[in-house]
Design a protein around this motif. Sequence first.
Motif, PDB file in Angstrom:
ATOM      1  N   UNK A   1       0.827  -1.203   0.000  1.00  5.37           N
ATOM      2  CA  UNK A   1       0.000   0.000   0.000  1.00  5.37           C
ATOM      3  C   UNK A   1       0.869   1.263   0.000  1.00  5.37           C
ATOM      4  N   UNK A   2       1.664   1.407  -1.047  1.00  8.33           N
ATOM      5  CA  UNK A   2       2.595   2.528  -1.131  1.00  8.33           C
ATOM      6  C   UNK A   2       1.908   3.894  -1.022  1.00  8.33           C
ATOM      7  N   UNK A   3       0.763   4.131  -1.703  1.00  6.30           N
ATOM      8  CA  UNK A   3       0.141   5.451  -1.573  1.00  6.30           C
ATOM      9  C   UNK A   3      -0.207   5.806  -0.127  1.00  6.30           C
ATOM     10  N   UNK A   4      -0.659   4.821   0.638  1.00  6.63           N
ATOM     11  CA  UNK A   4      -0.980   5.098   2.037  1.00  6.63           C
ATOM     12  C   UNK A   4       0.271   5.488   2.806  1.00  6.63           C
ATOM     13  N   UNK A   5       1.372   4.774   2.555  1.00  4.66           N
ATOM     14  CA  UNK A   5       2.639   5.108   3.229  1.00  4.66           C
ATOM     15  C   UNK A   5       3.090   6.517   2.842  1.00  4.66           C
ATOM     16  N   UNK A   6       2.919   6.860   1.580  1.00  4.56           N
ATOM     17  CA  UNK A   6       3.315   8.201   1.138  1.00  4.56           C
ATOM     18  C   UNK A   6       2.459   9.274   1.820  1.00  4.56           C
ATOM     19  N   UNK A   7       1.181   8.979   1.980  1.00  2.00           N
ATOM     20  CA  UNK A   7       0.294   9.924   2.646  1.00  2.00           C
ATOM     21  C   UNK A   7       0.669  10.080   4.119  1.00  2.00           C
ATOM     22  N   UNK A   8       0.979   8.953   4.782  1.00  2.00           N
ATOM     23  CA  UNK A   8       1.395   9.018   6.187  1.00  2.00           C
ATOM     24  C   UNK A   8       2.658   9.856   6.336  1.00  2.00           C
ATOM     25  N   UNK A   9       3.623   9.674   5.409  1.00  2.00           N
ATOM     26  CA  UNK A   9       4.859  10.464   5.464  1.00  2.00           C
ATOM     27  C   UNK A   9       4.565  11.949   5.249  1.00  2.00           C
ATOM     28  N   UNK A  10       3.660  12.248   4.315  1.00  2.00           N
ATOM     29  CA  UNK A  10       3.314  13.645   4.041  1.00  2.00           C
ATOM     30  C   UNK A  10       2.722  14.317   5.276  1.00  2.00           C
ATOM     31  N   UNK A  11       1.887  13.596   6.017  1.00  2.00           N
ATOM     32  CA  UNK A  11       1.267  14.156   7.226  1.00  2.00           C
ATOM     33  C   UNK A  11       2.333  14.498   8.266  1.00  2.00           C
ATOM     34  N   UNK A  12       3.328  13.619   8.405  1.00  2.00           N
ATOM     35  CA  UNK A  12       4.394  13.874   9.387  1.00  2.00           C
ATOM     36  C   UNK A  12       5.237  15.076   8.960  1.00  2.00           C
ATOM     37  N   UNK A  13       5.578  15.153   7.671  1.00  2.00           N
ATOM     38  CA  UNK A  13       6.387  16.275   7.195  1.00  2.00           C
ATOM     39  C   UNK A  13       5.640  17.600   7.348  1.00  2.00           C
ATOM     40  N   UNK A  14       4.318  17.566   7.133  1.00  7.54           N
ATOM     41  CA  UNK A  14       3.547  18.808   7.324  1.00  7.54           C
ATOM     42  C   UNK A  14       3.555  19.232   8.785  1.00  7.54           C
ATOM     43  N   UNK A  15       3.469  18.276   9.691  1.00  7.39           N
ATOM     44  CA  UNK A  15       3.497  18.632  11.113  1.00  7.39           C
ATOM     45  C   UNK A  15       4.862  19.210  11.495  1.00  7.39           C
ATOM     46  N   UNK A  16       5.927  18.681  10.897  1.00  6.62           N
ATOM     47  CA  UNK A  16       7.258  19.258  11.130  1.00  6.62           C
ATOM     48  C   UNK A  16       7.281  20.714  10.658  1.00  6.62           C
ATOM     49  N   UNK A  17       6.729  20.959   9.469  1.00  9.39           N
ATOM     50  CA  UNK A  17       6.687  22.330   8.943  1.00  9.39           C
ATOM     51  C   UNK A  17       5.861  23.241   9.852  1.00  9.39           C
ATOM     52  N   UNK A  18       4.757  22.740  10.355  1.00 14.38           N
ATOM     53  CA  UNK A  18       3.903  23.565  11.224  1.00 14.38           C
ATOM     54  C   UNK A  18       4.622  23.929  12.503  1.00 14.38           C
ATOM     55  N   UNK A  19       5.381  22.992  13.062  1.00  7.46           N
ATOM     56  CA  UNK A  19       6.064  23.255  14.332  1.00  7.46           C
ATOM     57  C   UNK A  19       7.355  24.034  14.170  1.00  7.46           C
TER      58      UNK A  19
END
Length: 452
Positions: free
Chosen positions: A59-77
């Motif tokens: 399920x590569x797209x799901x993994x990519x989405x999970x990574x994107x969510x983490x990177x966005x939280x890094x950007x927010x913080x």
Amino acid sequence: MFEFGRELRRLFGGARAPFSAKDGLTGGDGALLELLDLKMLRAEAKSADVAAGRIGARDRPRRQLEAAIVWREIARRSGDMAALRKAAAGAERAAEGFGTAHRQQGWARARLEQANCAVLGAELFGDTGLEAAAEQAASEAQRAGGAAGMLALAALAQIRGRRLIAAGGSDARAAARLFNDPIAMLEGAGRRDVSLKLAGADARLARADLLVGAGLRMKDEDLVRAGLGDLTAAEERLDVGYEPLTLSRVAIAKASAKAALAELTGDLARLARAISALANALDALGRDQSPVDWARGQTSLARALAQLGEATENETAFAKSLACFDRAGMVLKTAPGLVLRAEAANGRGLTLARLAELTGDVQVLNAAEAAFKTELAAGPHRSDPVAWAMLQVQLGQVYVTRLTLTRRDRGERAAAAMAFQAALDVFGEEGLRSLAAIAAEGLERLAAAKVG
């Protein structure tokens, strides 16, 4: 408040974690990101990237989405533009993967993540052009219904609410009503899904920010009180053991709103309580957990202290305000282009000027002028033109204040005009309207300054 996260750092900070890279610490559960500090969050993002890029990954797209969510939280913080770009790129790849597989809900969540990245970019860096792209992506996600539809409706409320406020500010209540349905849906679904519960709290935070900001501009106590009601409702639904970061953000916003209400009512006792609440919330958060949230809290505390100093003509309050602005500036100096960084720099300049006016000490301004000129001589315009422009604004503020205090023009008027105009040119080229307004206000102050 962050005891569990500290325990994780104690267990895994000095030794290799017993989890493989594909697992990370959260296993793809975005709600658990609350418990990680920024350093651990970066490690989590790298683990998520490895999991998404592994040959034969399920399920590569799901993994990519999970990574994107983490990177966005890094950007927010952190205010890291590179992290936000990674998040947006990851969400785009996930959307392509879900689309190819004809997985509608997955595609909608990925499109929503793209919208969230654009909204965050507009919020952090003042690029309002991103809001059009965010609105399109969120509208597409909303049509899919389900959880993605609820989340997209909240994103659309935030985008359209800001637009209504920007159009004139008199439609604050109409902007607030846009949030009614998404908040009700998210809080209802949040009883079963923690991520939706957190999204509901974020929606209340966004609405409170709109209401309090509009209330201050329009001198409307009812709007500020409505914002406080949202923050209290969000606070009551959060668990300090599992949602400590969001709870800290709510606590800081609530104390800031109380300070805003005190400014409108002239209630010094309320203001003192708000300052105490802000200091306590910042002590509970700590800057390692979320530097941008901590710096935002320091900026709010600095403004409240300056407000207290203005009301009581107290030099100590102004000095403490400057110290808070300095602490915020130290954290934000590694994040070029942040609107918050510019606002903190502008607030510091105005507070310094007011302190000089109160004490009649021109030497304070002379020292500030020398410090700003030294920083400008270091050539920040080559690597960070926005930071250079903000230094020009602060230098212009020093000249205007000295002109006002001494009532003698020894070249200050021309120097201030040159500094403000240079900043205005840079902000215009970068498309930063909110920062351009700060430089324009400086030119207005200069025009009002009298000599002789």
